[in-house]
Design a protein around this motif. Structure first.
Motif, PDB file in Angstrom:
ATOM      1  N   ILE A  21      15.829  19.257 -26.825  1.00 46.97           N
ATOM      2  CA  ILE A  21      16.041  20.557 -27.478  1.00 46.97           C
ATOM      3  C   ILE A  21      16.973  20.389 -28.674  1.00 46.97           C
ATOM      4  N   PHE A  22      18.051  19.618 -28.496  1.00 51.67           N
ATOM      5  CA  PHE A  22      19.001  19.382 -29.583  1.00 51.67           C
ATOM      6  C   PHE A  22      18.344  18.723 -30.787  1.00 51.67           C
ATOM      7  N   ASP A  23      17.309  17.920 -30.543  1.00 49.42           N
ATOM      8  CA  ASP A  23      16.588  17.278 -31.650  1.00 49.42           C
ATOM      9  C   ASP A  23      16.020  18.294 -32.636  1.00 49.42           C
ATOM     10  N   HIS A  24      15.876  19.533 -32.194  1.00 47.04           N
ATOM     11  CA  HIS A  24      15.288  20.584 -33.033  1.00 47.04           C
ATOM     12  C   HIS A  24      16.318  21.612 -33.499  1.00 47.04           C
ATOM     13  N   LEU A  25      17.584  21.324 -33.236  1.00 42.29           N
ATOM     14  CA  LEU A  25      18.658  22.221 -33.659  1.00 42.29           C
ATOM     15  C   LEU A  25      19.531  21.548 -34.708  1.00 42.29           C
ATOM     16  N   ASP A  26      20.182  22.350 -35.522  1.00 39.31           N
ATOM     17  CA  ASP A  26      21.115  21.785 -36.497  1.00 39.31           C
ATOM     18  C   ASP A  26      22.453  21.507 -35.801  1.00 39.31           C
ATOM     19  N   VAL A  27      23.238  20.654 -36.413  1.00 43.46           N
ATOM     20  CA  VAL A  27      24.510  20.216 -35.833  1.00 43.46           C
ATOM     21  C   VAL A  27      25.451  21.396 -35.603  1.00 43.46           C
ATOM     22  N   GLU A  28      25.483  22.306 -36.528  1.00 50.25           N
ATOM     23  CA  GLU A  28      26.383  23.459 -36.398  1.00 50.25           C
ATOM     24  C   GLU A  28      26.062  24.265 -35.137  1.00 50.25           C
ATOM     25  N   THR A  29      24.794  24.476 -34.862  1.00 50.41           N
ATOM     26  CA  THR A  29      24.395  25.213 -33.664  1.00 50.41           C
ATOM     27  C   THR A  29      24.788  24.455 -32.402  1.00 50.41           C
ATOM     28  N   ILE A  30      24.551  23.154 -32.396  1.00 48.98           N
ATOM     29  CA  ILE A  30      24.886  22.348 -31.218  1.00 48.98           C
ATOM     30  C   ILE A  30      26.392  22.380 -30.951  1.00 48.98           C
ATOM     31  N   LEU A  31      27.173  22.139 -31.991  1.00 45.19           N
ATOM     32  CA  LEU A  31      28.621  22.021 -31.811  1.00 45.19           C
ATOM     33  C   LEU A  31      29.338  23.355 -31.647  1.00 45.19           C
ATOM     34  N   LEU A  32      28.878  24.371 -32.372  1.00 44.68           N
ATOM     35  CA  LEU A  32      29.630  25.625 -32.380  1.00 44.68           C
ATOM     36  C   LEU A  32      29.045  26.717 -31.492  1.00 44.68           C
ATOM     37  N   SER A  33      27.799  26.560 -31.078  1.00 51.94           N
ATOM     38  CA  SER A  33      27.200  27.583 -30.213  1.00 51.94           C
ATOM     39  C   SER A  33      26.909  27.075 -28.800  1.00 51.94           C
ATOM     40  N   VAL A  34      26.386  25.871 -28.688  1.00 50.44           N
ATOM     41  CA  VAL A  34      26.035  25.339 -27.366  1.00 50.44           C
ATOM     42  C   VAL A  34      27.267  24.751 -26.675  1.00 50.44           C
ATOM     43  N   ARG A  35      28.019  23.941 -27.390  1.00 54.81           N
ATOM     44  CA  ARG A  35      29.153  23.216 -26.804  1.00 54.81           C
ATOM     45  C   ARG A  35      30.172  24.118 -26.097  1.00 54.81           C
ATOM     46  N   PRO A  36      30.557  25.272 -26.668  1.00 56.74           N
ATOM     47  CA  PRO A  36      31.601  26.093 -26.024  1.00 56.74           C
ATOM     48  C   PRO A  36      31.163  26.870 -24.775  1.00 56.74           C
ATOM     49  N   VAL A  37      29.883  26.846 -24.437  1.00 56.94           N
ATOM     50  CA  VAL A  37      29.389  27.677 -23.342  1.00 56.94           C
ATOM     51  C   VAL A  37      30.052  27.338 -22.012  1.00 56.94           C
ATOM     52  N   CYS A  38      30.103  26.063 -21.659  1.00 58.92           N
ATOM     53  CA  CYS A  38      30.702  25.667 -20.384  1.00 58.92           C
ATOM     54  C   CYS A  38      30.994  24.166 -20.400  1.00 58.92           C
ATOM     55  N   ARG A  39      31.638  23.682 -19.362  1.00 56.28           N
ATOM     56  CA  ARG A  39      31.980  22.257 -19.290  1.00 56.28           C
ATOM     57  C   ARG A  39      30.736  21.378 -19.255  1.00 56.28           C
ATOM     58  N   LEU A  40      29.734  21.824 -18.531  1.00 56.12           N
ATOM     59  CA  LEU A  40      28.497  21.049 -18.455  1.00 56.12           C
ATOM     60  C   LEU A  40      27.892  20.878 -19.847  1.00 56.12           C
ATOM     61  N   PHE A  41      27.804  21.965 -20.604  1.00 56.21           N
ATOM     62  CA  PHE A  41      27.227  21.889 -21.941  1.00 56.21           C
ATOM     63  C   PHE A  41      28.090  21.030 -22.863  1.00 56.21           C
ATOM     64  N   ARG A  42      29.403  21.129 -22.705  1.00 57.20           N
ATOM     65  CA  ARG A  42      30.299  20.293 -23.503  1.00 57.20           C
ATOM     66  C   ARG A  42      30.023  18.811 -23.229  1.00 57.20           C
ATOM     67  N   SER A  43      29.816  18.487 -21.990  1.00 52.21           N
ATOM     68  CA  SER A  43      29.516  17.110 -21.607  1.00 52.21           C
ATOM     69  C   SER A  43      28.160  16.657 -22.153  1.00 52.21           C
ATOM     70  N   ILE A  44      27.181  17.538 -22.071  1.00 50.86           N
ATOM     71  CA  ILE A  44      25.835  17.209 -22.567  1.00 50.86           C
ATOM     72  C   ILE A  44      25.867  17.023 -24.086  1.00 50.86           C
ATOM     73  N   VAL A  45      26.580  17.886 -24.785  1.00 51.72           N
ATOM     74  CA  VAL A  45      26.709  17.769 -26.241  1.00 51.72           C
ATOM     75  C   VAL A  45      27.421  16.464 -26.602  1.00 51.72           C
ATOM     76  N   SER A  46      28.429  16.100 -25.849  1.00 49.83           N
ATOM     77  CA  SER A  46      29.170  14.863 -26.121  1.00 49.83           C
ATOM     78  C   SER A  46      28.317  13.621 -25.916  1.00 49.83           C
ATOM     79  N   SER A  47      27.367  13.695 -25.014  1.00 49.42           N
ATOM     80  CA  SER A  47      26.526  12.528 -24.748  1.00 49.42           C
ATOM     81  C   SER A  47      25.308  12.444 -25.673  1.00 49.42           C
ATOM     82  N   TYR A  48      25.060  13.490 -26.434  1.00 51.69           N
ATOM     83  CA  TYR A  48      23.919  13.481 -27.359  1.00 51.69           C
ATOM     84  C   TYR A  48      24.181  12.455 -28.459  1.00 51.69           C
ATOM     85  N   ASN A  49      23.241  11.557 -28.693  1.00 54.12           N
ATOM     86  CA  ASN A  49      23.482  10.444 -29.619  1.00 54.12           C
ATOM     87  C   ASN A  49      22.474  10.352 -30.773  1.00 54.12           C
TER      88      ASN A  49
END
Length: 189
Positions: A21-49
């Motif tokens: 899903i992240f492959d189809h999103l811009d960085v700003e959306t991933i970092l500023l909208s998805v990442r703050p949702v919860c700890r799980l999402f923060r972890s998933i965003v951190s592992s995205y490479n």
């Protein structure tokens, strides 16, 4: 009583699904909208490479935020610009990061780069040996130091480089030392 244990949940999805899903999103959306949702999402965003950072036409505040949140080893593509909307961005980026931290970088675009910044980025062989794609637009189309052309020739001779786009004056193109064996598939000068 309702059995909540078997209810489908977004949290039960594999990390790979989120990454697709992240492959189809811009960085700003991933970092500023998805990442703050919860700890799980923060972890998933951190592992995205597979981050594709395009800092062309970005506000300075968003630039700082993204630089603070991004892990350099997770970036595969990077665009930096010193144009009128983003003056001195490359200089600022080089103050914030050691370019060698970007060891998964495959594509690099440098807009209106100054000669000294080019040297700082490419003096280490580790960065240009990784690149598959490189686009460079030098500020004012002028290179004053012959060593810069030698360095540029070295970058071109990288066996992994497949795409090279560079804006240079004709007199400098003639002075470039081209490798005997060139692995480029696309060359735009």
């Amino acid at each position: 009583m309702v059995d909540t244990y078997n209810e489908p949940s977004i949290e039960t999805l594999p990390v790979e699904v989120f990454h697709r899903i992240f492959d189809h999103l811009d960085v700003e959306t991933i970092l500023l909208s998805v990442r703050p949702v919860c700890r799980l999402f923060r972890s998933i965003v951190s592992s995205y490479n597979r981050y594709i950072l395009n800092f062309d036409l970005i506000s300075k505040s968003n630039f700082y935020i993204q630089c603070r949140l991004i892990n350099p080893e997770n970036v595969i593509s990077l665009t930096l610009s010193n144009d009128n909307q983003t003056p001195d961005q490359i200089k600022l980026f080089l103050l914030l990061f050691n370019i060698e931290q970007f060891y998964c970088l495959r594509s690099l675009t440098l807009i209106q780069i100054e000669e000294n910044q080019f040297k700082k980025i490419f003096e280490s062989n580790c960065i240009h040996s990784l690149l598959h794609s490189l686009s460079i637009n030098f500020r004012n189309n002028s290179l004053n130091n012959p060593k810069t052309l030698t360095l540029l020739s070295s970058v071109i001779s990288n066996k992994n480089l497949r795409y090279f786009n560079c804006i240079l004056p004709v007199r400098l193109i003639e002075d470039l030392i081209w490798p005997n064996q060139c692995f480029l598939q696309t060359l735009i000068i």
